[in-house]
Motif scaffolding. Sequence first.
Motif, PDB file in Angstrom:
ATOM      1  N   GLY A   1       5.956 -17.068   4.410  1.00  0.00           N
ATOM      2  CA  GLY A   1       5.859 -17.446   5.824  1.00  0.00           C
ATOM      3  C   GLY A   1       5.719 -16.227   6.704  1.00  0.00           C
ATOM      4  N   GLU A   2       5.835 -16.440   7.994  1.00  0.00           N
ATOM      5  CA  GLU A   2       5.595 -15.358   8.946  1.00  0.00           C
ATOM      6  C   GLU A   2       6.629 -14.238   8.853  1.00  0.00           C
ATOM      7  N   ARG A   3       7.813 -14.520   8.262  1.00  0.00           N
ATOM      8  CA  ARG A   3       8.830 -13.478   8.112  1.00  0.00           C
ATOM      9  C   ARG A   3       8.775 -12.804   6.746  1.00  0.00           C
ATOM     10  N   THR A   4       7.839 -13.209   5.871  1.00  0.00           N
ATOM     11  CA  THR A   4       7.724 -12.590   4.551  1.00  0.00           C
ATOM     12  C   THR A   4       7.202 -11.168   4.695  1.00  0.00           C
ATOM     13  N   ARG A   5       7.914 -10.241   4.113  1.00  0.00           N
ATOM     14  CA  ARG A   5       7.510  -8.842   4.184  1.00  0.00           C
ATOM     15  C   ARG A   5       6.899  -8.356   2.870  1.00  0.00           C
ATOM     16  N   LEU A   6       7.338  -8.936   1.761  1.00  0.00           N
ATOM     17  CA  LEU A   6       6.834  -8.480   0.466  1.00  0.00           C
ATOM     18  C   LEU A   6       6.907  -9.605  -0.557  1.00  0.00           C
ATOM     19  N   VAL A   7       5.895  -9.654  -1.425  1.00  0.00           N
ATOM     20  CA  VAL A   7       5.889 -10.540  -2.585  1.00  0.00           C
ATOM     21  C   VAL A   7       5.774  -9.663  -3.828  1.00  0.00           C
ATOM     22  N   ALA A   8       6.703  -9.811  -4.758  1.00  0.00           N
ATOM     23  CA  ALA A   8       6.684  -9.067  -6.019  1.00  0.00           C
ATOM     24  C   ALA A   8       6.362 -10.033  -7.147  1.00  0.00           C
ATOM     25  N   VAL A   9       5.381  -9.694  -7.971  1.00  0.00           N
ATOM     26  CA  VAL A   9       4.977 -10.606  -9.042  1.00  0.00           C
ATOM     27  C   VAL A   9       4.398  -9.811 -10.204  1.00  0.00           C
ATOM     28  N   THR A  10       4.572 -10.342 -11.402  1.00  0.00           N
ATOM     29  CA  THR A  10       4.038  -9.699 -12.596  1.00  0.00           C
ATOM     30  C   THR A  10       2.596 -10.113 -12.840  1.00  0.00           C
ATOM     31  N   ALA A  11       1.838  -9.204 -13.433  1.00  0.00           N
ATOM     32  CA  ALA A  11       0.477  -9.540 -13.873  1.00  0.00           C
ATOM     33  C   ALA A  11       0.464  -9.968 -15.323  1.00  0.00           C
ATOM     34  N   GLY A  12       1.617  -9.886 -15.978  1.00  0.00           N
ATOM     35  CA  GLY A  12       1.731 -10.305 -17.370  1.00  0.00           C
ATOM     36  C   GLY A  12       3.187 -10.305 -17.783  1.00  0.00           C
ATOM     37  N   SER A  13       3.697 -11.469 -18.172  1.00  0.00           N
ATOM     38  CA  SER A  13       5.104 -11.573 -18.556  1.00  0.00           C
ATOM     39  C   SER A  13       5.376 -10.794 -19.834  1.00  0.00           C
ATOM     40  N   ASN A  14       6.390  -9.931 -19.797  1.00  0.00           N
ATOM     41  CA  ASN A  14       6.749  -9.187 -21.001  1.00  0.00           C
ATOM     42  C   ASN A  14       7.547 -10.049 -21.972  1.00  0.00           C
TER      43      ASN A  14
END
Length: 408
Positions: free
Chosen positions: A155-168
């Motif tokens: 949403g409008e208060r989201t500052r960062l999204v962290a996500v993997t490109a491949g699950s270990n």
Amino acid sequence: MAFDIARIRAAYPALTEGHVHLDGAGGTQTAAPVIEAVTDAMRTALGNRSAGNLPGRRSLELVDAARAAVADLLGAVPDGVVLGPSATALTYTLARTLGTTWRPGDEVVVSRLDHDANVRPWVQAAEAAGATVRWAEFDERTGELPAGQYTDLVGERTRLVAVTAGSNAIGTVPDVPAIAKTAHAVGALVCVDGVHSVPHGPTDLDALGADFLVTSAYKWSGPHLAAMAADPARWERLRPAKLRPSSDTVPDRFEYGTPSFPLLAGVTAAVDHLAGLDAAATGSRRDRLRAGLAAAQAYEEGLLARLLDGLAALPGVTVLGSPARRCPTVSFRLAGVSPAATQEALGAAGLCLSSGDYYAYEYFETMRLRDTGGAVRASIYHYNTADEVDRLLTELDTVAAAAGRMAG
């Protein structure tokens, strides 16, 4: 042309010991050119970085060469490559730096599929700033991380999204570009953990939509160093805590202390090694990297299919998840045998795998498997062979049969 597995394997001295290394996700064996580059650098006079003498200039050149090599690997630019001791350390540096700009009411989105190195630094930075943490959930049956949920999470208060490109843990390859598009629509930054994805195919920072992308060289035949890439202009806007006399330029101001110059020589050699995986590839190093890693990816996918088919045919084996796209990594459990005991039995037969949660803490907590030992992980790398996959299946069948006799 066919992937020349004999030529590839010949580049890894450790393989001559006879062990079957099926835990690339935990770290690969080191390629001979990397060992030689590190050794040669340690035999050469080096000094702290300085233009004032030859040893100092050599060190400057080693740093510059490593940045350029990683940039070619990731589709980045050298001035945007920050070097460091580990992906965890680099992510903590970024999280602490960004966290100083967050305020109560701001939001950070993390994923329960990720390695904890792309979870805990963000959770802790959010807690320190009074920001809210929101969680992206994976499908417990398939192991998929649905990109559609981010529409509700961001949403409008989201500052960062962290996500993997491949699950270990189970290999899932999320739709990172779609997730990044959702995040960018509200002005949020995206930090992508590429530690497990980069070794298994061509990578492009911009195509992923990553504002920050982290990778570890020891997961792609290199030494124990890591790098985080971003647009240099993105780094310019950030002010990390640092020593007063240390360089204030980008990317240097994000790197603490004197780096290991010999290991940086190994990073460059590892990238050059990957660029040579396809002997027929031509063009720039970036072109050869894309060709070589694409060839390795196709080869690994064949081994992965063989492994999954074989595991499905073994009684008592449960494979975790069934994502549509996955890195060549599988976690499984054997009925009646703990993951640690399964790992030990396979290890006694010369097969090297991992057991536990492999730092995929949230995944195994969600699956309610941490208290019973997590799972066993088989992770394929481009030096593995069909015979090694078959050997794992045979030995696993033997372990299962022995467990059955004891139970009976």
